[in-house]
Design a protein around this motif. Structure first.
Motif, PDB file in Angstrom:
ATOM      1  N   PHE A 189       0.821  -1.207   0.000  1.00  0.00           N
ATOM      2  CA  PHE A 189       0.000   0.000   0.000  1.00  0.00           C
ATOM      3  C   PHE A 189       0.856   1.260   0.000  1.00  0.00           C
ATOM      4  CE2 PHE A 189      -2.187   3.208   2.742  1.00  0.00           C
ATOM      5  CZ  PHE A 189      -3.142   3.606   1.817  1.00  0.00           C
ATOM      6  N   ILE A 190       1.920   1.267   0.802  1.00  0.00           N
ATOM      7  CA  ILE A 190       2.807   2.434   0.872  1.00  0.00           C
ATOM      8  C   ILE A 190       3.531   2.615  -0.459  1.00  0.00           C
ATOM      9  CG2 ILE A 190       4.785   3.464   2.033  1.00  0.00           C
ATOM     10  CD1 ILE A 190       2.169   3.357   3.678  1.00  0.00           C
ATOM     11  N   GLN A 191       3.977   1.516  -1.068  1.00  0.00           N
ATOM     12  CA  GLN A 191       4.625   1.609  -2.386  1.00  0.00           C
ATOM     13  C   GLN A 191       3.640   2.117  -3.433  1.00  0.00           C
ATOM     14  OE1 GLN A 191       6.569  -2.027  -3.565  1.00  0.00           O
ATOM     15  NE2 GLN A 191       7.668  -2.231  -1.628  1.00  0.00           N
ATOM     16  N   TYR A 192       2.403   1.643  -3.347  1.00  0.00           N
ATOM     17  CA  TYR A 192       1.360   2.103  -4.276  1.00  0.00           C
ATOM     18  C   TYR A 192       1.108   3.595  -4.104  1.00  0.00           C
ATOM     19  CZ  TYR A 192      -3.428   2.963  -5.871  1.00  0.00           C
ATOM     20  OH  TYR A 192      -4.547   3.490  -6.471  1.00  0.00           O
ATOM     21  N   SER A 193       1.114   4.070  -2.851  1.00  0.00           N
ATOM     22  CA  SER A 193       0.888   5.491  -2.576  1.00  0.00           C
ATOM     23  C   SER A 193       1.962   6.344  -3.231  1.00  0.00           C
ATOM     24  CB  SER A 193       0.871   5.747  -1.064  1.00  0.00           C
ATOM     25  OG  SER A 193      -0.174   5.018  -0.439  1.00  0.00           O
ATOM     26  N   ALA A 194       3.206   5.857  -3.189  1.00  0.00           N
ATOM     27  CA  ALA A 194       4.315   6.601  -3.806  1.00  0.00           C
ATOM     28  C   ALA A 194       4.174   6.612  -5.326  1.00  0.00           C
ATOM     29  CB  ALA A 194       5.643   5.981  -3.403  1.00  0.00           C
ATOM     30  N   ALA A 210       2.263   9.869   2.395  1.00  0.00           N
ATOM     31  CA  ALA A 210       2.687   8.469   2.473  1.00  0.00           C
ATOM     32  C   ALA A 210       3.284   8.165   3.842  1.00  0.00           C
ATOM     33  CB  ALA A 210       3.705   8.168   1.380  1.00  0.00           C
ATOM     34  N   SER A 211       4.057   9.102   4.378  1.00  0.00           N
ATOM     35  CA  SER A 211       4.650   8.931   5.706  1.00  0.00           C
ATOM     36  C   SER A 211       3.570   8.875   6.779  1.00  0.00           C
ATOM     37  CB  SER A 211       5.630  10.073   5.988  1.00  0.00           C
ATOM     38  OG  SER A 211       6.147   9.982   7.297  1.00  0.00           O
ATOM     39  N   SER A 212       2.542   9.706   6.621  1.00  0.00           N
ATOM     40  CA  SER A 212       1.433   9.713   7.572  1.00  0.00           C
ATOM     41  C   SER A 212       0.675   8.389   7.542  1.00  0.00           C
ATOM     42  CB  SER A 212       0.472  10.863   7.247  1.00  0.00           C
ATOM     43  OG  SER A 212      -0.646  10.848   8.101  1.00  0.00           O
ATOM     44  N   TYR A 213       0.430   7.852   6.338  1.00  0.00           N
ATOM     45  CA  TYR A 213      -0.234   6.547   6.220  1.00  0.00           C
ATOM     46  C   TYR A 213       0.576   5.476   6.948  1.00  0.00           C
ATOM     47  CZ  TYR A 213      -3.498   8.154   2.572  1.00  0.00           C
ATOM     48  OH  TYR A 213      -4.494   8.787   1.882  1.00  0.00           O
ATOM     49  N   ALA A 214       1.882   5.465   6.706  1.00  0.00           N
ATOM     50  CA  ALA A 214       2.743   4.459   7.330  1.00  0.00           C
ATOM     51  C   ALA A 214       2.708   4.579   8.847  1.00  0.00           C
ATOM     52  CB  ALA A 214       4.172   4.611   6.817  1.00  0.00           C
ATOM     53  N   LYS A 215       2.745   5.799   9.349  1.00  0.00           N
ATOM     54  CA  LYS A 215       2.731   6.039  10.791  1.00  0.00           C
ATOM     55  C   LYS A 215       1.438   5.537  11.416  1.00  0.00           C
ATOM     56  CE  LYS A 215       2.487   9.867  14.104  1.00  0.00           C
ATOM     57  NZ  LYS A 215       2.430  11.347  14.225  1.00  0.00           N
ATOM     58  N   ARG A 237      -9.797   6.644   9.387  1.00  0.00           N
ATOM     59  CA  ARG A 237      -9.889   6.988   7.955  1.00  0.00           C
ATOM     60  C   ARG A 237      -8.754   6.341   7.169  1.00  0.00           C
ATOM     61  NH1 ARG A 237     -11.241  12.337  10.083  1.00  0.00           N
ATOM     62  NH2 ARG A 237     -13.479  12.732   9.739  1.00  0.00           N
ATOM     63  N   THR A 238      -7.561   6.352   7.751  1.00  0.00           N
ATOM     64  CA  THR A 238      -6.421   5.697   7.092  1.00  0.00           C
ATOM     65  C   THR A 238      -6.694   4.204   6.931  1.00  0.00           C
ATOM     66  OG1 THR A 238      -4.881   7.308   8.038  1.00  0.00           O
ATOM     67  CG2 THR A 238      -3.934   5.260   7.209  1.00  0.00           C
ATOM     68  N   ALA A 239      -7.256   3.594   7.975  1.00  0.00           N
ATOM     69  CA  ALA A 239      -7.582   2.165   7.915  1.00  0.00           C
ATOM     70  C   ALA A 239      -8.608   1.883   6.819  1.00  0.00           C
ATOM     71  CB  ALA A 239      -8.118   1.690   9.268  1.00  0.00           C
ATOM     72  N   ARG A 240      -9.557   2.799   6.629  1.00  0.00           N
ATOM     73  CA  ARG A 240     -10.563   2.621   5.576  1.00  0.00           C
ATOM     74  C   ARG A 240      -9.925   2.680   4.193  1.00  0.00           C
ATOM     75  NH1 ARG A 240     -15.488   6.605   7.559  1.00  0.00           N
ATOM     76  NH2 ARG A 240     -16.285   5.315   9.278  1.00  0.00           N
ATOM     77  N   ILE A 241      -9.032   3.660   4.001  1.00  0.00           N
ATOM     78  CA  ILE A 241      -8.349   3.798   2.709  1.00  0.00           C
ATOM     79  C   ILE A 241      -7.511   2.550   2.425  1.00  0.00           C
ATOM     80  CG2 ILE A 241      -6.604   5.111   1.450  1.00  0.00           C
ATOM     81  CD1 ILE A 241      -7.543   7.581   3.076  1.00  0.00           C
ATOM     82  N   GLY A 290      -8.034  -0.424   3.700  1.00  0.00           N
ATOM     83  CA  GLY A 290      -8.956  -1.526   3.470  1.00  0.00           C
ATOM     84  C   GLY A 290      -9.494  -1.543   2.053  1.00  0.00           C
ATOM     85  N   ASN A 291      -9.796  -0.368   1.515  1.00  0.00           N
ATOM     86  CA  ASN A 291     -10.268  -0.284   0.130  1.00  0.00           C
ATOM     87  C   ASN A 291      -9.192  -0.779  -0.837  1.00  0.00           C
ATOM     88  OD1 ASN A 291     -12.774   0.762   0.771  1.00  0.00           O
ATOM     89  ND2 ASN A 291     -12.105   2.894   0.625  1.00  0.00           N
ATOM     90  N   TYR A 292      -7.947  -0.446  -0.527  1.00  0.00           N
ATOM     91  CA  TYR A 292      -6.838  -0.900  -1.362  1.00  0.00           C
ATOM     92  C   TYR A 292      -6.740  -2.429  -1.327  1.00  0.00           C
ATOM     93  CZ  TYR A 292      -2.019  -1.973  -2.713  1.00  0.00           C
ATOM     94  OH  TYR A 292      -0.903  -2.525  -3.296  1.00  0.00           O
ATOM     95  N   CYS A 293      -6.876  -3.009  -0.129  1.00  0.00           N
ATOM     96  CA  CYS A 293      -6.784  -4.472   0.011  1.00  0.00           C
ATOM     97  C   CYS A 293      -7.885  -5.175  -0.765  1.00  0.00           C
ATOM     98  CB  CYS A 293      -6.831  -4.863   1.490  1.00  0.00           C
ATOM     99  SG  CYS A 293      -5.343  -4.421   2.414  1.00  0.00           S
ATOM    100  N   VAL A 294      -9.086  -4.600  -0.767  1.00  0.00           N
ATOM    101  CA  VAL A 294     -10.190  -5.187  -1.532  1.00  0.00           C
ATOM    102  C   VAL A 294      -9.899  -5.089  -3.027  1.00  0.00           C
ATOM    103  CG1 VAL A 294     -12.635  -4.944  -2.131  1.00  0.00           C
ATOM    104  CG2 VAL A 294     -11.909  -4.746   0.255  1.00  0.00           C
ATOM    105  N   LYS A 295      -9.418  -3.920  -3.442  1.00  0.00           N
ATOM    106  CA  LYS A 295      -9.101  -3.705  -4.855  1.00  0.00           C
ATOM    107  C   LYS A 295      -8.047  -4.685  -5.344  1.00  0.00           C
ATOM    108  CE  LYS A 295      -7.375  -0.133  -8.016  1.00  0.00           C
ATOM    109  NZ  LYS A 295      -6.903   1.275  -8.119  1.00  0.00           N
ATOM    110  N   LYS A 296      -7.063  -4.978  -4.496  1.00  0.00           N
ATOM    111  CA  LYS A 296      -5.994  -5.899  -4.871  1.00  0.00           C
ATOM    112  C   LYS A 296      -6.396  -7.360  -4.712  1.00  0.00           C
ATOM    113  CE  LYS A 296      -2.165  -5.106  -5.665  1.00  0.00           C
ATOM    114  NZ  LYS A 296      -1.424  -4.997  -6.941  1.00  0.00           N
ATOM    115  N   GLY A 297      -7.543  -7.614  -4.114  1.00  0.00           N
ATOM    116  CA  GLY A 297      -7.985  -8.984  -3.922  1.00  0.00           C
ATOM    117  C   GLY A 297      -7.389  -9.654  -2.699  1.00  0.00           C
TER     118      GLY A 297
END
Length: 322
Positions: free
Chosen positions: A37-42, A51-56, A105-109, A111-118
């Motif tokens: 997810f962090i790599q995707y954000s970059a 991206a740093s905030s998401y990781a934190k 909110r970060t967890a929701r974002i 989670g959406n990524y995890c669903v999108k990636k399967g």
């Protein structure tokens, strides 16, 4: 006639499942999903700060899950109840609702990524409610406190001129710390009487006009700074190294301490930003112009300032009275 191979290459099989929205058969851990997810954000082009905030925040979530005994070897094992327990523990530890909501909110974002990636079939965080918040405005400087802060630097030194330029840039433009840190010497355009903010939170560069006093101070600072072919950052140390965010925050606190302002109010870049919004609203600047100056994506945040500092209600209260 040869028979077609009745099995599909595993890689193709996984790719097809992802296309039609089915979860992958591959088991992936929480940590691996976060890394992806962090790599995707970059790759997506989000700012380094975002991206740093998401990781934190996702690391904070991980620590809580470990304390709860959640199985992190399989991302599908994380349930909505785990997020609800996370919120309960955060409240018990005394975290502010705004901080907890940022993590949700970060967890929701994520989670959406995890669903999108399967990686999962559903977003376990999507149904978790945010905490109710009181819509308040944090501390701001008075005119007298701001004056004392701006008078604190020793203008006989390079650092003093630099720090005055930094604080006045915050005071007269309302920009974010990350935006100020990223300003280059070429972004200050004196003929246009403006600073071009290139690295912004929403990804859109914007032009901020300079006040006359800011132009004067920045001209003096840039003369003292001189040109250095190896450092394009506007604000630098005496050794011509770029001044980082932590150093900027430290210097502002130090001037707050020396001036005595720190005894009454927190001294930070964000307090300058709030103060900028307050003074503009009180001066009658409309909310949409202020939105453009401050680089907000919408006016939701600024409505709080209007509710507290606008003088429209004072002017209207006597109207209609016979």
């Amino acid at each position: 006639m040869s028979k077609k191979n009745r099995t599909v290459n595993p890689a193709i099989y996984e790719g097809l499942k992802s296309v039609i929205g089915q979860p992958s058969d591959k088991v992936i851990s929480y940590d691996a999903a976060v890394d992806d997810f962090i790599q995707y954000s970059a790759i997506k082009g989000l700012s380094k700060h975002t991206a740093s905030s998401y990781a934190k925040e996702l690391n904070q979530l991980r620590k809580s899950f470990v304390d709860q005994g959640v199985d992190l070897t399989n991302i599908r094992e994380v349930k909505a109840s785990d997020f609800e327990e996370f919120i309960r523990l955060q409240v018990a530890k005394g975290y502010a609702p705004s901080t907890i909501n940022i993590r949700v909110r970060t967890a929701r974002i994520f989670g959406n990524y995890c669903v999108k990636k399967g990686y999962t079939s559903n977003n376990a965080a999507s149904g978790v409610s945010l905490l109710k918040m009181r819509h308040t405005v944090g501390a701001t400087f008075t005119q007298a406190q701001l004056k004392r802060l701006l008078e604190a630097p020793d203008l006989s030194t390079f650092e003093g001129v630099r720090d005055l330029a930094i604080m006045l840039t915050f005071a007269d433009t309302g920009i974010r710390l990350s935006e100020l840190e990223a300003i280059r010497t070429t972004d200050v355009v004196f003929p246009d009487r403006a600073i071009n903010i290139q690295l912004t939170k929403n990804g859109y560069a914007r032009r901020i006009p300079m006040t006359k006093r800011l132009q004067t101070v920045l001209r003096a600072y840039m003369k003292a700074r001189g040109l250095d072919e190896f450092t394009s950052s506007l604000f630098v140390t005496i050794e011509d190294k770029p001044l980082n965010a932590r150093s900027i925050q430290y210097q502002i606190r130090e001037h707050g301490r020396r001036s005595g302002v720190l005894d009454d109010v927190q001294c930070s870049p964000h307090v300058f930003r709030r103060t900028f919004a307050k003074f503009k609203i009180k001066a009658g600047v409309d909310i949409f112009t202020l939105q453009q100056l401050m680089g907000h994506s919408d006016i939701t945040e600024l409505r709080k300032y209007v509710a507290i500092y606008s003088s429209d209600l004072d002017a209207a209260i006597e109207k209609g009275i016979e």
